[in-house]
Design a protein around this motif. Sequence first.
Motif, PDB file in Angstrom:
ATOM      1  N   VAL A   1       0.845  -1.182   0.000  1.00  0.00           N
ATOM      2  CA  VAL A   1       0.000   0.000   0.000  1.00  0.00           C
ATOM      3  C   VAL A   1       0.886   1.240   0.000  1.00  0.00           C
TER       4      VAL A   1
ATOM      5  N   VAL B   1       0.887   5.518   0.701  1.00  0.00           N
ATOM      6  CA  VAL B   1       0.165   6.617   1.360  1.00  0.00           C
ATOM      7  C   VAL B   1       0.959   7.904   1.172  1.00  0.00           C
TER       8      VAL B   1
ATOM      9  N   THR C   1      -2.039   5.015   8.766  1.00  0.00           N
ATOM     10  CA  THR C   1      -3.102   5.158   7.761  1.00  0.00           C
ATOM     11  C   THR C   1      -3.029   4.037   6.736  1.00  0.00           C
ATOM     12  N   GLY C   2      -1.813   3.701   6.303  1.00  0.00           N
ATOM     13  CA  GLY C   2      -1.641   2.625   5.342  1.00  0.00           C
ATOM     14  C   GLY C   2      -2.083   1.278   5.894  1.00  0.00           C
TER      15      GLY C   2
ATOM     16  N   LYS D   1      -4.324   0.773   8.272  1.00  0.00           N
ATOM     17  CA  LYS D   1      -5.786   0.802   8.367  1.00  0.00           C
ATOM     18  C   LYS D   1      -6.424   0.593   6.997  1.00  0.00           C
ATOM     19  N   GLN D   2      -5.870   1.247   5.986  1.00  0.00           N
ATOM     20  CA  GLN D   2      -6.402   1.116   4.629  1.00  0.00           C
ATOM     21  C   GLN D   2      -6.254  -0.307   4.122  1.00  0.00           C
TER      22      GLN D   2
ATOM     23  N   GLN E   1      -8.790  -2.634   5.841  1.00  0.00           N
ATOM     24  CA  GLN E   1     -10.151  -2.442   5.341  1.00  0.00           C
ATOM     25  C   GLN E   1     -10.332  -3.115   3.981  1.00  0.00           C
ATOM     26  N   GLU E   2      -9.350  -2.951   3.104  1.00  0.00           N
ATOM     27  CA  GLU E   2      -9.450  -3.578   1.787  1.00  0.00           C
ATOM     28  C   GLU E   2      -9.430  -5.102   1.893  1.00  0.00           C
TER      29      GLU E   2
END
Length: 409
Positions: free
Chosen positions: A269, A271, A353-354, A356-357, A360-361
């Motif tokens: 990911v 960010v 943030t990365g 968490k992202q 979620q994905e």
Amino acid sequence: MKHVQGSYLTGYVTILVKGNRPELFFQDCSNQGVQVWNVQKVSPEQCKGNVLLRDIKRIKKIKRKRNYKISFINKKGYPFIIKRIFRKREIVAATIISILLILFLSNILWKVEIAGVPKDIEEKIDKQLKSYGIHPGAWLFTLDKPGVIQQKLAEDIPELLWVGVNKKGTTFYLEGVEKIVVNEEEVVGPRHLVATKKGVIKDMYVSKGLPKVAVNDYVEPGDILVSGVLNETEDTTTEGKDSKKKKAKPIVVAAEGEIIANTWYEISVTVPLEANYEHLTGNHEKKYYVGFGDFQLPIWGFGSPDYEHIHRENIDNNIKFFKWELPVKIIETTLSEKTYQELERTKEEAIQTGIKQAKQELQLQIGPEATIVSEKVLQQSTENGKVKLDLYINVEEDIVKAQPINQGD
């Protein structure tokens, strides 16, 4: 003189001149630039001819210098027709009211037709349309475009596979296709439970069948976890000195159970450390205009809102007269307040943030039944104002699927 072109549009009158040698009056008018045509001598002392309506004042000035008597015997052209019409106020009022009534009736929704779906879904569609303000009697120019309505219905009614919305005149036509939910075909009859992905067994619950693995065992995709064959050993029978081995008749069942395993995923990911966002605050004002081509005349909502930044959205609604679209449209303009936000993250904030992202994905991919247990950053790097992460995520999930037993083997 021949008929003057355009005289009917501007209006003209036929005048009768009485006096000694009346033809000289028309000659004087012509000499002073007044257009005269169809001059006829009626009697030795009477002569008639046509003049433009706009030249009447000049003719009266010429007449004051001559000893002639002038009378108007005929009036023709659009100015006189319009004047006669406006003298009859009842007819004018009735005509205006009729035109306004036709415009009103041509721009409201008269009918909503729904086809191609069962009665229960039709009722859901009808209820949903009413929540959008779409019902007989609604103003057509206040309704969303057919494409927007189609998208809303597809999102709000999960039973619809497809819906088409078409507007013809004052009627909305909707045609839908019901979504047929095809459940994954369940394997009936004798079956094994096999692994769908690699992992380490965390927990087991077997209600039918013979377990082939244990907790903490590592499995690969396709490995049999629970066997549907209950007697996989050979029977040995002894008769005197000779002993014989024969395969027992298999006892097969439909294996059932739940095998929870620890699985893992590697996800990358990226960010950004800096980002700009456009945010609508929710404050908005609406304005309405009557549009003629590129010209817009405001009819409701004057002045400008006190917003620093404005997001403008226009919806054009053509006005119809019966089935014809007039070159006039009602324009609904929504002015929404927006703000610009600049976000700066530290490297640690970008990493969080990365993570968490990515989680979620992954949750969307593996489904709500699976549980994300832990995550670990394998590698991180910062390039061009962005943080790139390679993550190792551990998941607990059910990894079984049914596999039929071929009893012919």
